[in-house]
Design a protein around this motif. Structure first.
Motif, PDB file in Angstrom:
ATOM      1  N   VAL A 148      11.757   6.672   8.222  1.00 49.13           N
ATOM      2  CA  VAL A 148      10.729   6.033   9.049  1.00 49.13           C
ATOM      3  C   VAL A 148       9.347   6.520   8.641  1.00 49.13           C
ATOM      4  O   VAL A 148       8.402   5.732   8.479  1.00 49.13           O
ATOM      5  N   ASN A 149       9.192   7.835   8.465  1.00 46.06           N
ATOM      6  CA  ASN A 149       7.893   8.396   8.075  1.00 46.06           C
ATOM      7  C   ASN A 149       7.458   7.885   6.709  1.00 46.06           C
ATOM      8  O   ASN A 149       6.271   7.587   6.496  1.00 46.06           O
ATOM      9  N   ASP A 150       8.411   7.773   5.772  1.00 44.14           N
ATOM     10  CA  ASP A 150       8.089   7.252   4.442  1.00 44.14           C
ATOM     11  C   ASP A 150       7.600   5.816   4.529  1.00 44.14           C
ATOM     12  O   ASP A 150       6.633   5.426   3.852  1.00 44.14           O
ATOM     13  N   ALA A 151       8.289   5.005   5.343  1.00 39.47           N
ATOM     14  CA  ALA A 151       7.909   3.596   5.475  1.00 39.47           C
ATOM     15  C   ALA A 151       6.518   3.455   6.073  1.00 39.47           C
ATOM     16  O   ALA A 151       5.715   2.617   5.648  1.00 39.47           O
ATOM     17  N   LEU A 152       6.192   4.277   7.086  1.00 40.25           N
ATOM     18  CA  LEU A 152       4.865   4.238   7.692  1.00 40.25           C
ATOM     19  C   LEU A 152       3.784   4.675   6.713  1.00 40.25           C
ATOM     20  O   LEU A 152       2.689   4.097   6.665  1.00 40.25           O
ATOM     21  N   GLU A 153       4.117   5.690   5.905  1.00 46.51           N
ATOM     22  CA  GLU A 153       3.139   6.177   4.926  1.00 46.51           C
ATOM     23  C   GLU A 153       2.850   5.131   3.859  1.00 46.51           C
ATOM     24  O   GLU A 153       1.713   4.989   3.392  1.00 46.51           O
ATOM     25  N   GLU A 154       3.877   4.364   3.474  1.00 47.39           N
ATOM     26  CA  GLU A 154       3.707   3.338   2.449  1.00 47.39           C
ATOM     27  C   GLU A 154       2.750   2.240   2.886  1.00 47.39           C
ATOM     28  O   GLU A 154       2.160   1.561   2.048  1.00 47.39           O
ATOM     29  N   LEU A 155       2.580   2.049   4.214  1.00 45.30           N
ATOM     30  CA  LEU A 155       1.679   1.010   4.704  1.00 45.30           C
ATOM     31  C   LEU A 155       0.228   1.298   4.344  1.00 45.30           C
ATOM     32  O   LEU A 155      -0.580   0.378   4.180  1.00 45.30           O
ATOM     33  N   ASN A 156      -0.118   2.566   4.192  1.00 49.01           N
ATOM     34  CA  ASN A 156      -1.510   2.945   3.936  1.00 49.01           C
ATOM     35  C   ASN A 156      -1.726   3.640   2.602  1.00 49.01           C
ATOM     36  O   ASN A 156      -2.873   3.837   2.190  1.00 49.01           O
ATOM     37  N   THR A 157      -0.629   4.015   1.925  1.00 47.69           N
ATOM     38  CA  THR A 157      -0.751   4.740   0.658  1.00 47.69           C
ATOM     39  C   THR A 157      -0.124   3.930  -0.463  1.00 47.69           C
ATOM     40  O   THR A 157       1.089   3.704  -0.461  1.00 47.69           O
ATOM     41  N   PRO A 158      -0.936   3.448  -1.428  1.00 42.54           N
ATOM     42  CA  PRO A 158      -0.367   2.659  -2.530  1.00 42.54           C
ATOM     43  C   PRO A 158       0.658   3.460  -3.318  1.00 42.54           C
ATOM     44  O   PRO A 158       0.489   4.657  -3.549  1.00 42.54           O
ATOM     45  N   THR A 159       1.719   2.779  -3.726  1.00 45.96           N
ATOM     46  CA  THR A 159       2.745   3.418  -4.552  1.00 45.96           C
ATOM     47  C   THR A 159       2.203   3.644  -5.953  1.00 45.96           C
ATOM     48  O   THR A 159       1.635   2.747  -6.573  1.00 45.96           O
ATOM     49  N   THR A 160       2.389   4.851  -6.479  1.00 48.15           N
ATOM     50  CA  THR A 160       1.860   5.188  -7.808  1.00 48.15           C
ATOM     51  C   THR A 160       2.948   5.623  -8.780  1.00 48.15           C
ATOM     52  O   THR A 160       2.653   5.993  -9.902  1.00 48.15           O
ATOM     53  N   GLY A 161       4.205   5.560  -8.354  1.00 51.83           N
ATOM     54  CA  GLY A 161       5.282   6.088  -9.190  1.00 51.83           C
ATOM     55  C   GLY A 161       5.870   5.096 -10.166  1.00 51.83           C
ATOM     56  O   GLY A 161       6.929   5.341 -10.738  1.00 51.83           O
ATOM     57  N   PHE A 162       5.197   3.949 -10.395  1.00 50.55           N
ATOM     58  CA  PHE A 162       5.730   2.948 -11.300  1.00 50.55           C
ATOM     59  C   PHE A 162       5.566   3.374 -12.755  1.00 50.55           C
ATOM     60  O   PHE A 162       4.585   4.012 -13.132  1.00 50.55           O
ATOM     61  N   ILE A 163       6.531   2.994 -13.580  1.00 45.98           N
ATOM     62  CA  ILE A 163       6.415   3.128 -15.032  1.00 45.98           C
ATOM     63  C   ILE A 163       5.938   1.786 -15.564  1.00 45.98           C
ATOM     64  O   ILE A 163       6.599   0.762 -15.390  1.00 45.98           O
ATOM     65  N   LYS A 164       4.781   1.782 -16.200  1.00 46.99           N
ATOM     66  CA  LYS A 164       4.168   0.543 -16.666  1.00 46.99           C
ATOM     67  C   LYS A 164       4.808   0.071 -17.972  1.00 46.99           C
ATOM     68  O   LYS A 164       5.240   0.881 -18.805  1.00 46.99           O
ATOM     69  N   THR A 165       4.855  -1.259 -18.158  1.00 45.92           N
ATOM     70  CA  THR A 165       5.493  -1.844 -19.347  1.00 45.92           C
ATOM     71  C   THR A 165       4.520  -2.803 -20.032  1.00 45.92           C
ATOM     72  O   THR A 165       3.720  -2.416 -20.863  1.00 45.92           O
ATOM     73  N   TYR A 166       4.572  -4.063 -19.652  1.00 45.16           N
ATOM     74  CA  TYR A 166       3.606  -5.088 -20.036  1.00 45.16           C
ATOM     75  C   TYR A 166       2.977  -5.620 -18.750  1.00 45.16           C
ATOM     76  O   TYR A 166       3.642  -5.657 -17.699  1.00 45.16           O
ATOM     77  N   ALA A 167       1.729  -6.070 -18.812  1.00 44.32           N
ATOM     78  CA  ALA A 167       1.019  -6.468 -17.593  1.00 44.32           C
ATOM     79  C   ALA A 167       1.761  -7.573 -16.837  1.00 44.32           C
ATOM     80  O   ALA A 167       1.948  -7.492 -15.620  1.00 44.32           O
ATOM     81  N   GLY A 168       2.180  -8.617 -17.554  1.00 42.64           N
ATOM     82  CA  GLY A 168       2.877  -9.713 -16.903  1.00 42.64           C
ATOM     83  C   GLY A 168       4.228  -9.295 -16.350  1.00 42.64           C
ATOM     84  O   GLY A 168       4.633  -9.708 -15.262  1.00 42.64           O
ATOM     85  N   MET A 169       4.919  -8.477 -17.115  1.00 45.68           N
ATOM     86  CA  MET A 169       6.224  -8.000 -16.671  1.00 45.68           C
ATOM     87  C   MET A 169       6.075  -7.090 -15.453  1.00 45.68           C
ATOM     88  O   MET A 169       6.854  -7.180 -14.500  1.00 45.68           O
ATOM     89  N   ASP A 170       5.056  -6.239 -15.452  1.00 42.37           N
ATOM     90  CA  ASP A 170       4.810  -5.369 -14.306  1.00 42.37           C
ATOM     91  C   ASP A 170       4.525  -6.193 -13.052  1.00 42.37           C
ATOM     92  O   ASP A 170       4.934  -5.830 -11.945  1.00 42.37           O
ATOM     93  N   LYS A 171       3.829  -7.322 -13.241  1.00 46.43           N
ATOM     94  CA  LYS A 171       3.528  -8.196 -12.103  1.00 46.43           C
ATOM     95  C   LYS A 171       4.815  -8.724 -11.485  1.00 46.43           C
ATOM     96  O   LYS A 171       4.963  -8.745 -10.256  1.00 46.43           O
ATOM     97  N   LEU A 172       5.753  -9.151 -12.325  1.00 46.46           N
ATOM     98  CA  LEU A 172       7.035  -9.643 -11.823  1.00 46.46           C
ATOM     99  C   LEU A 172       7.824  -8.531 -11.136  1.00 46.46           C
ATOM    100  O   LEU A 172       8.514  -8.769 -10.140  1.00 46.46           O
ATOM    101  N   LEU A 173       7.731  -7.327 -11.681  1.00 52.22           N
ATOM    102  CA  LEU A 173       8.507  -6.211 -11.145  1.00 52.22           C
ATOM    103  C   LEU A 173       7.874  -5.595  -9.904  1.00 52.22           C
ATOM    104  O   LEU A 173       8.439  -4.665  -9.327  1.00 52.22           O
ATOM    105  N   GLY A 174       6.715  -6.092  -9.510  1.00 53.00           N
ATOM    106  CA  GLY A 174       6.074  -5.560  -8.320  1.00 53.00           C
ATOM    107  C   GLY A 174       5.241  -4.329  -8.584  1.00 53.00           C
ATOM    108  O   GLY A 174       4.959  -3.556  -7.665  1.00 53.00           O
TER     109      GLY A 174
END
Length: 426
Positions: A148-174
């Protein structure tokens, strides 16, 4: 009742809870690798994914029997063996004993290997197992308030743990590849799936210099893979990297040396000596734990060549086990894994070159296990066509779509033509 050596008593007790009281998984975690019996591992894997949908052994048996694995096993015999155990009373204590039994067995095996070959790898593996065995098993305690605390925190804190690939592909992957995700990229031979995976790995490191990318190559040598990376990053044609002392000019050698040094400063590792899922899993586990979630990406090239420890399995069963093991690694270690896959020949006989999910080779288990399935394909039948498409046909946490790429095959460079995504309507 005496212990059956094929079904150790503690394993039967643990399985009793899983099939009769699958709701225990809401507050306990049971790793399928803790079981020595292959049938139990397979069944435990199924229950880990779907068990909380069911209320009793009958419902689980009926559903499991319809899966590819269940159709090959004597499900009723397995269930009867489990039901025959003296009824256990405490699930947490049972799972704790099962975990201890697993680590005792693994430490003995690792100690034996280290005594025979005291290499750094074997000694590190032994130390890692000891540390894990001594660590409190917090996985068996599920705290809903933390979610619950994690979900509430995600509402105000952007996720930064993504591994980037290609711009268009990243868009599809969220946003990019996320922890707990298994991405399967399928293609017919010679389309360029290895080059695509190498380019994804290099792109990811360009976005995050602290990332470690590890390629498990079962089709080409590490030297061949690194030549492709050198070619793509130097702009010097791949064929010049074969006997470069003779083929390269002085200026090319200087540029090549600079590229080699640059690549040497990043953590892009190519491993061509591991062939079994046990070996690959062990290394992934060690390195993922060392670098942490979001800082490690494993690429397996390709999934159909990975061996299992069961010589009696046919190709379909082996693929199913490898796929399942890779998926569990993403969940247990909270990492991303990319697995390359060959496609059936059926795609070549259709009017359209675009692959479909049914073209995944040998089994539907890969589709089931993967969070994301993408297909790399040429829009024309011309093998020299430099245009490539990537169709995302399955995406549990994102969108479906088609992306366009340009493949400079001579230097193994694949670039995105446009960041715009063409929606896929199934």
């Amino acid at each position: 009742m005496p212990t059956n050596t094929n079904f150790p008593q503690i394993e039967r007790k643990a399985m009793w809870f899983l099939i009769n009281q699958p709701q225990v998984l809401e507050s306990n975690t049971v790793d399928e690798n803790w079981f020595t019996n292959n049938s139990y591992r397979i069944l435990a894997s199924f229950i880990n994914l779907w068990g909380t949908r069911y209320k009793n052994a009958e419902q689980i048996a009926a559903s499991f029997s319809d899966t590819p694995f269940g159709k090959r096993l004597d499900v009723q015999k397995i269930i009867n063996s489990i039901q025959g155990v003296d009824r256990p009373l405490d699930p947490k204590a049972t799972f704790k004993e099962l975990r201890s039994y697993y680590y005792t067995r693994m430490i003995k095996e690792a100690a034996l290997n280290a005594s025979k070959d005291p290499s750094d790898f074997n000694l590190d593996h032994l130390d890692m197992l000891r540390d894990e065995a001594m660590r409190t098993d917090t996985q068996t305690d599920h705290d809903n308030s933390e979610l619950v605390n994690d979900a509430l925190e995600e509402l105000n804190t952007p996720t930064t743990g993504f591994i980037k690939t290609y711009a268009g592909m990243d868009k599809l992957l969220g946003g990019g590849l996320a922890p707990n995700q298994l991405m399967v990229i399928g293609a017919r031979p010679s389309v360029g799936k290895t080059a695509f995976a190498l380019n994804i790995g290099m792109n990811a490191i360009m976005y995050d210099s602290n990332l470690t990318v590890e390629l498990f190559s079962l089709e080409m040598s590490s030297k061949q893979n690194m030549h492709r990376i050198y070619a793509a990053n130097s702009g010097i044609a791949l064929n010049y990297w074969k006997n470069p002392a003779v083929r390269m000019s002085a200026s090319q050698k200087q540029a090549a040396a600079e590229t080699i040094k640059q690549i040497g400063d990043i953590r892009f590792w190519s491993n061509d000596r591991l062939v079994s899922i046990d070996e690959i899993s062990s290394v992934i586990k060690q390195h993922a734990q060392r670098f942490g979630s979001g800082h490690y990406l494993a690429i397996v090239d390709h999934i159909g060549l990975v061996e299992t420890d069961n010589p009696k399995q046919d190709a379909r069963q082996s693929l199913e086990e490898v796929s399942r093991r890779l998926k569990l690694l993403t969940q247990n270690l909270k990492i991303s894994i990319i697995a390359l896959s060959q496609l059936n020949r059926g795609v070549e006989s259709r009017e359209s070159n675009e692959p479909q999910l049914r073209d995944l080779r040998e089994t539907g288990a890969i589709e089931q296990d993967a969070n994301i399935v993408g297909f790399l394909w040429r829009p024309s039948e011309d093998p020299t066509d430099k245009n490539l498409n990537l169709s995302i046909k399955k995406n549990r946490d994102g969108e479906l779509g088609k992306l366009e790429f340009y493949f400079q095959k001579n230097i193994q460079k694949i670039v995105e033509v446009s960041h715009d995504v063409e929606p896929i309507h199934e």
